[in-house]
Design an enzyme around this catalytic site. Structure first.
Site, PDB file in Angstrom:
ATOM      1  N   ASP A   1      43.263  59.844 -21.632  1.00 29.38           N
ATOM      2  CA  ASP A   1      43.943  61.066 -21.219  1.00 29.38           C
ATOM      3  C   ASP A   1      45.439  60.825 -21.341  1.00 29.38           C
ATOM      4  OD1 ASP A   1      45.071  63.229 -19.905  1.00 29.38           O
ATOM      5  OD2 ASP A   1      43.571  63.275 -18.311  1.00 29.38           O
ATOM      6  N   HIS A   2      46.086  61.560 -22.240  1.00 34.04           N
ATOM      7  CA  HIS A   2      47.507  61.316 -22.505  1.00 34.04           C
ATOM      8  C   HIS A   2      48.386  61.738 -21.332  1.00 34.04           C
ATOM      9  CE1 HIS A   2      50.539  59.962 -25.189  1.00 34.04           C
ATOM     10  NE2 HIS A   2      49.880  60.233 -26.306  1.00 34.04           N
ATOM     11  N   ARG A   3      47.807  62.424 -20.337  1.00 34.35           N
ATOM     12  CA  ARG A   3      48.600  62.791 -19.167  1.00 34.35           C
ATOM     13  C   ARG A   3      48.824  61.594 -18.246  1.00 34.35           C
ATOM     14  NH1 ARG A   3      44.880  67.538 -16.912  1.00 34.35           N
ATOM     15  NH2 ARG A   3      43.379  65.861 -17.378  1.00 34.35           N
TER      16      ARG A   3
ATOM     17  N   CYS B   1      48.964  58.314 -19.153  1.00 32.70           N
ATOM     18  CA  CYS B   1      49.762  57.232 -19.744  1.00 32.70           C
ATOM     19  C   CYS B   1      50.116  57.593 -21.167  1.00 32.70           C
ATOM     20  CB  CYS B   1      49.008  55.896 -19.711  1.00 32.70           C
ATOM     21  SG  CYS B   1      47.543  55.853 -20.769  1.00 32.70           S
TER      22      CYS B   1
END
Length: 474
Positions: free
Chosen positions: A444-446, A448
């Site tokens: 999940d790019h949110r 890291c």
């Protein structure tokens, strides 16, 4: 007097809102004990046998096998209590087997309620839901008698009469006590103007079933329907079509429906990204061989990969987290509950090894084996399938090298492991045949950025290539 109590589909926990009836374990007329399983249902999580909190005689079941019911919908009704008088048993439990003096029925029918509860059960007995039967006044014409007495109009090209089963209507007008329990049967008869005293039941000990009322309605409406059928013009012959067969439609329900909903939600809500790397697993395979050769319980490869994941998550805790979208916060979780993908006859499920970070390789091996066997037997509980914080997906067992895993919502990452196969590899400056595996991480790019995700994946690959760094944690 016996009381007819309604048992509704209980809340099976973990936010489940519906269940599919797989198999009924009791029939109408059966005597059931308190906490006896009465139906087997399939939820989006697992197969569950549902116990009935009442002891008595089953008077009605709601839903056929294969039907989906929402939580709170009527499941069955049970007649409980009573003095055991013959006429009382005939009304409250006509399907129960007769016994000498009624002692067996009296002992089985109990007004006590279960103290063992599923989520959402209450132990207090619900109020009885008996209805008084309001007989029609003598001024109301008996429909069946009128249908038999009045001459039928001359049909136009009338077809041959259809024989009606004689059990539906009592000969000469049966005026005995009404043997019917189901409120639905009473309502159906009342709505169509039928007097239940004129209908002979085909159920156990004369119990009037819904089919009996529907058959009586067909007797009344038969002549009219026959005339309408005879008068209606014959439909034109359908043209012969060379079109392809109709497409098969498979309902998205049960496990398949739950997987579809979760994956759709993951792709809708989570901005995911994937990175991957090839690693030389030769030393890891050799270490596992040496461990198992030393005696004791065998260590699985999945357990070693799990230990590597847990150790890597302790260094990169951002990936053992979830996102609270309402509060707009990243929630870093204190413990690692490791999910692993398992293919079963019912579809893909993800059992969860609780507190994986505190387990040894032997403990992980045993727990993976237990959960995998339970999954194959469809015996996983909702608790076994929930609470994961990170998922390990070994798709190499399907003979594939790589994949881009979809995150198991609401987790923040998933590690995928491909098959381990011999490949040419540069080892210590020379070309050699080594055991190579592809590792892929979807995150999940949110929670890291790529630097953290790459650092986690590179550390996992280093541990696969040099497992000696993990010896103190195994």
């Amino acid at each position: 007097m016996a009381q007819v109590l309604e048992f509704k589909l209980p809340d099976l926990g973990e936010g489940l809102t519906e269940a599919e009836i797989v198999r009924w374990l009791v029939s109408v007329g059966d005597v059931v004990a308190i906490d006896q399983p009465v139906v087997e249902v399939e939820t989006a999580k697992a197969m569950v046998e549902v116990p009935c909190p009442y002891g008595g005689v089953v008077t009605a079941r709601y839903g056929e096998e294969g039907t989906e019911l929402p939580v709170g919908a009527p499941l069955l009704t049970v007649a409980v209590g009573g003095t055991g008088a013959p006429e009382e048993r005939a009304e409250a439990a006509p399907g129960a087997a007769p016994t000498v003096g009624g002692s067996a029925a009296e002992s089985a029918v109990s007004s006590e309620y279960s103290g063992n509860v599923l989520v959402g059960y209450g132990t207090a007995g619900p109020a009885a839901r008996r209805r008084r039967v309001r007989h029609e006044s003598p001024a109301v014409a008996k429909p069946l008698a009128a249908a038999q007495a009045s001459p039928a109009p001359a049909p136009v090209a009338a077809p041959a009469p259809v024989a009606v089963a004689p059990v539906a209507v009592a000969a000469g007008g049966h005026r005995g006590p009404v043997s019917v329990i189901s409120p639905l049967v009473r309502k159906l008869a009342r709505d169509r103007g039928l007097d239940l005293r004129d209908i002979r039941g085909s159920g156990p000990e004369g119990l009037i079933l819904r089919a009996d009322v529907e058959l009586a309605i067909a007797v009344l409406e038969g002549p009219v329907a026959a005339q309408e059928t005879a008068i209606a013009p014959a439909p034109a012959a359908a043209p012969v079509s060379a079109a392809a067969p109709a497409a098969e439609r498979v309902p998205l329900r049960g496990v398949r429906g739950a997987v579809a909903d979760k994956l759709s939600r993951s792709r809708t809500e989570i901005p995911d990204a994937t990175c991957w790397v090839d690693a030389d697993a030769t030393e890891l395979m050799a270490a596992r061989t040496a461990m198992n050769a030393a005696g004791g319980s065998k260590i699985s490869l999945l357990a070693l990969l799990a230990r590597i994941c847990v150790h890597a998550l302790s260094r990169f805790p951002e990936l053992n987290s979830t996102v609270d979208t309402t509060a707009r916060e990243i929630v870093r979780l204190p413990a690692v509950h490791l999910g692993f993908a398992a293919q079963t006859p019912r579809g893909l499920v993800v059992p969860v090894v609780k507190d994986a970070g505190t387990r040894t390789a032997e403990s992980l091996t045993a727990e993976f084996a237990r959960l995998t066997e339970s999954a194959r037997q469809s015996a996983l509980t909702p608790a076994d399938l929930t609470g994961g914080t990170f998922t390990l997906n070994n798709y190499g067992v399907f003979g594939v090298d790589g994949s881009t895993p979809i995150i198991n919502h609401p987790e923040a990452a998933m590690l995928g492991v491909g098959r381990i196969i011999p490949k040419p590899w540069v080892h210590q400056g020379e070309l050699a045949i080594r055991q190579v595996v592809q590792l892929s991480l979807t995150f999940d790019h949110r929670v890291c950025d790529g630097g953290t995700a790459g650092g986690f994946l590179r550390y996992v690959a280093d541990c696969v290539e040099q497992p000696a760094v993990l010896l103190r944690t195994l």
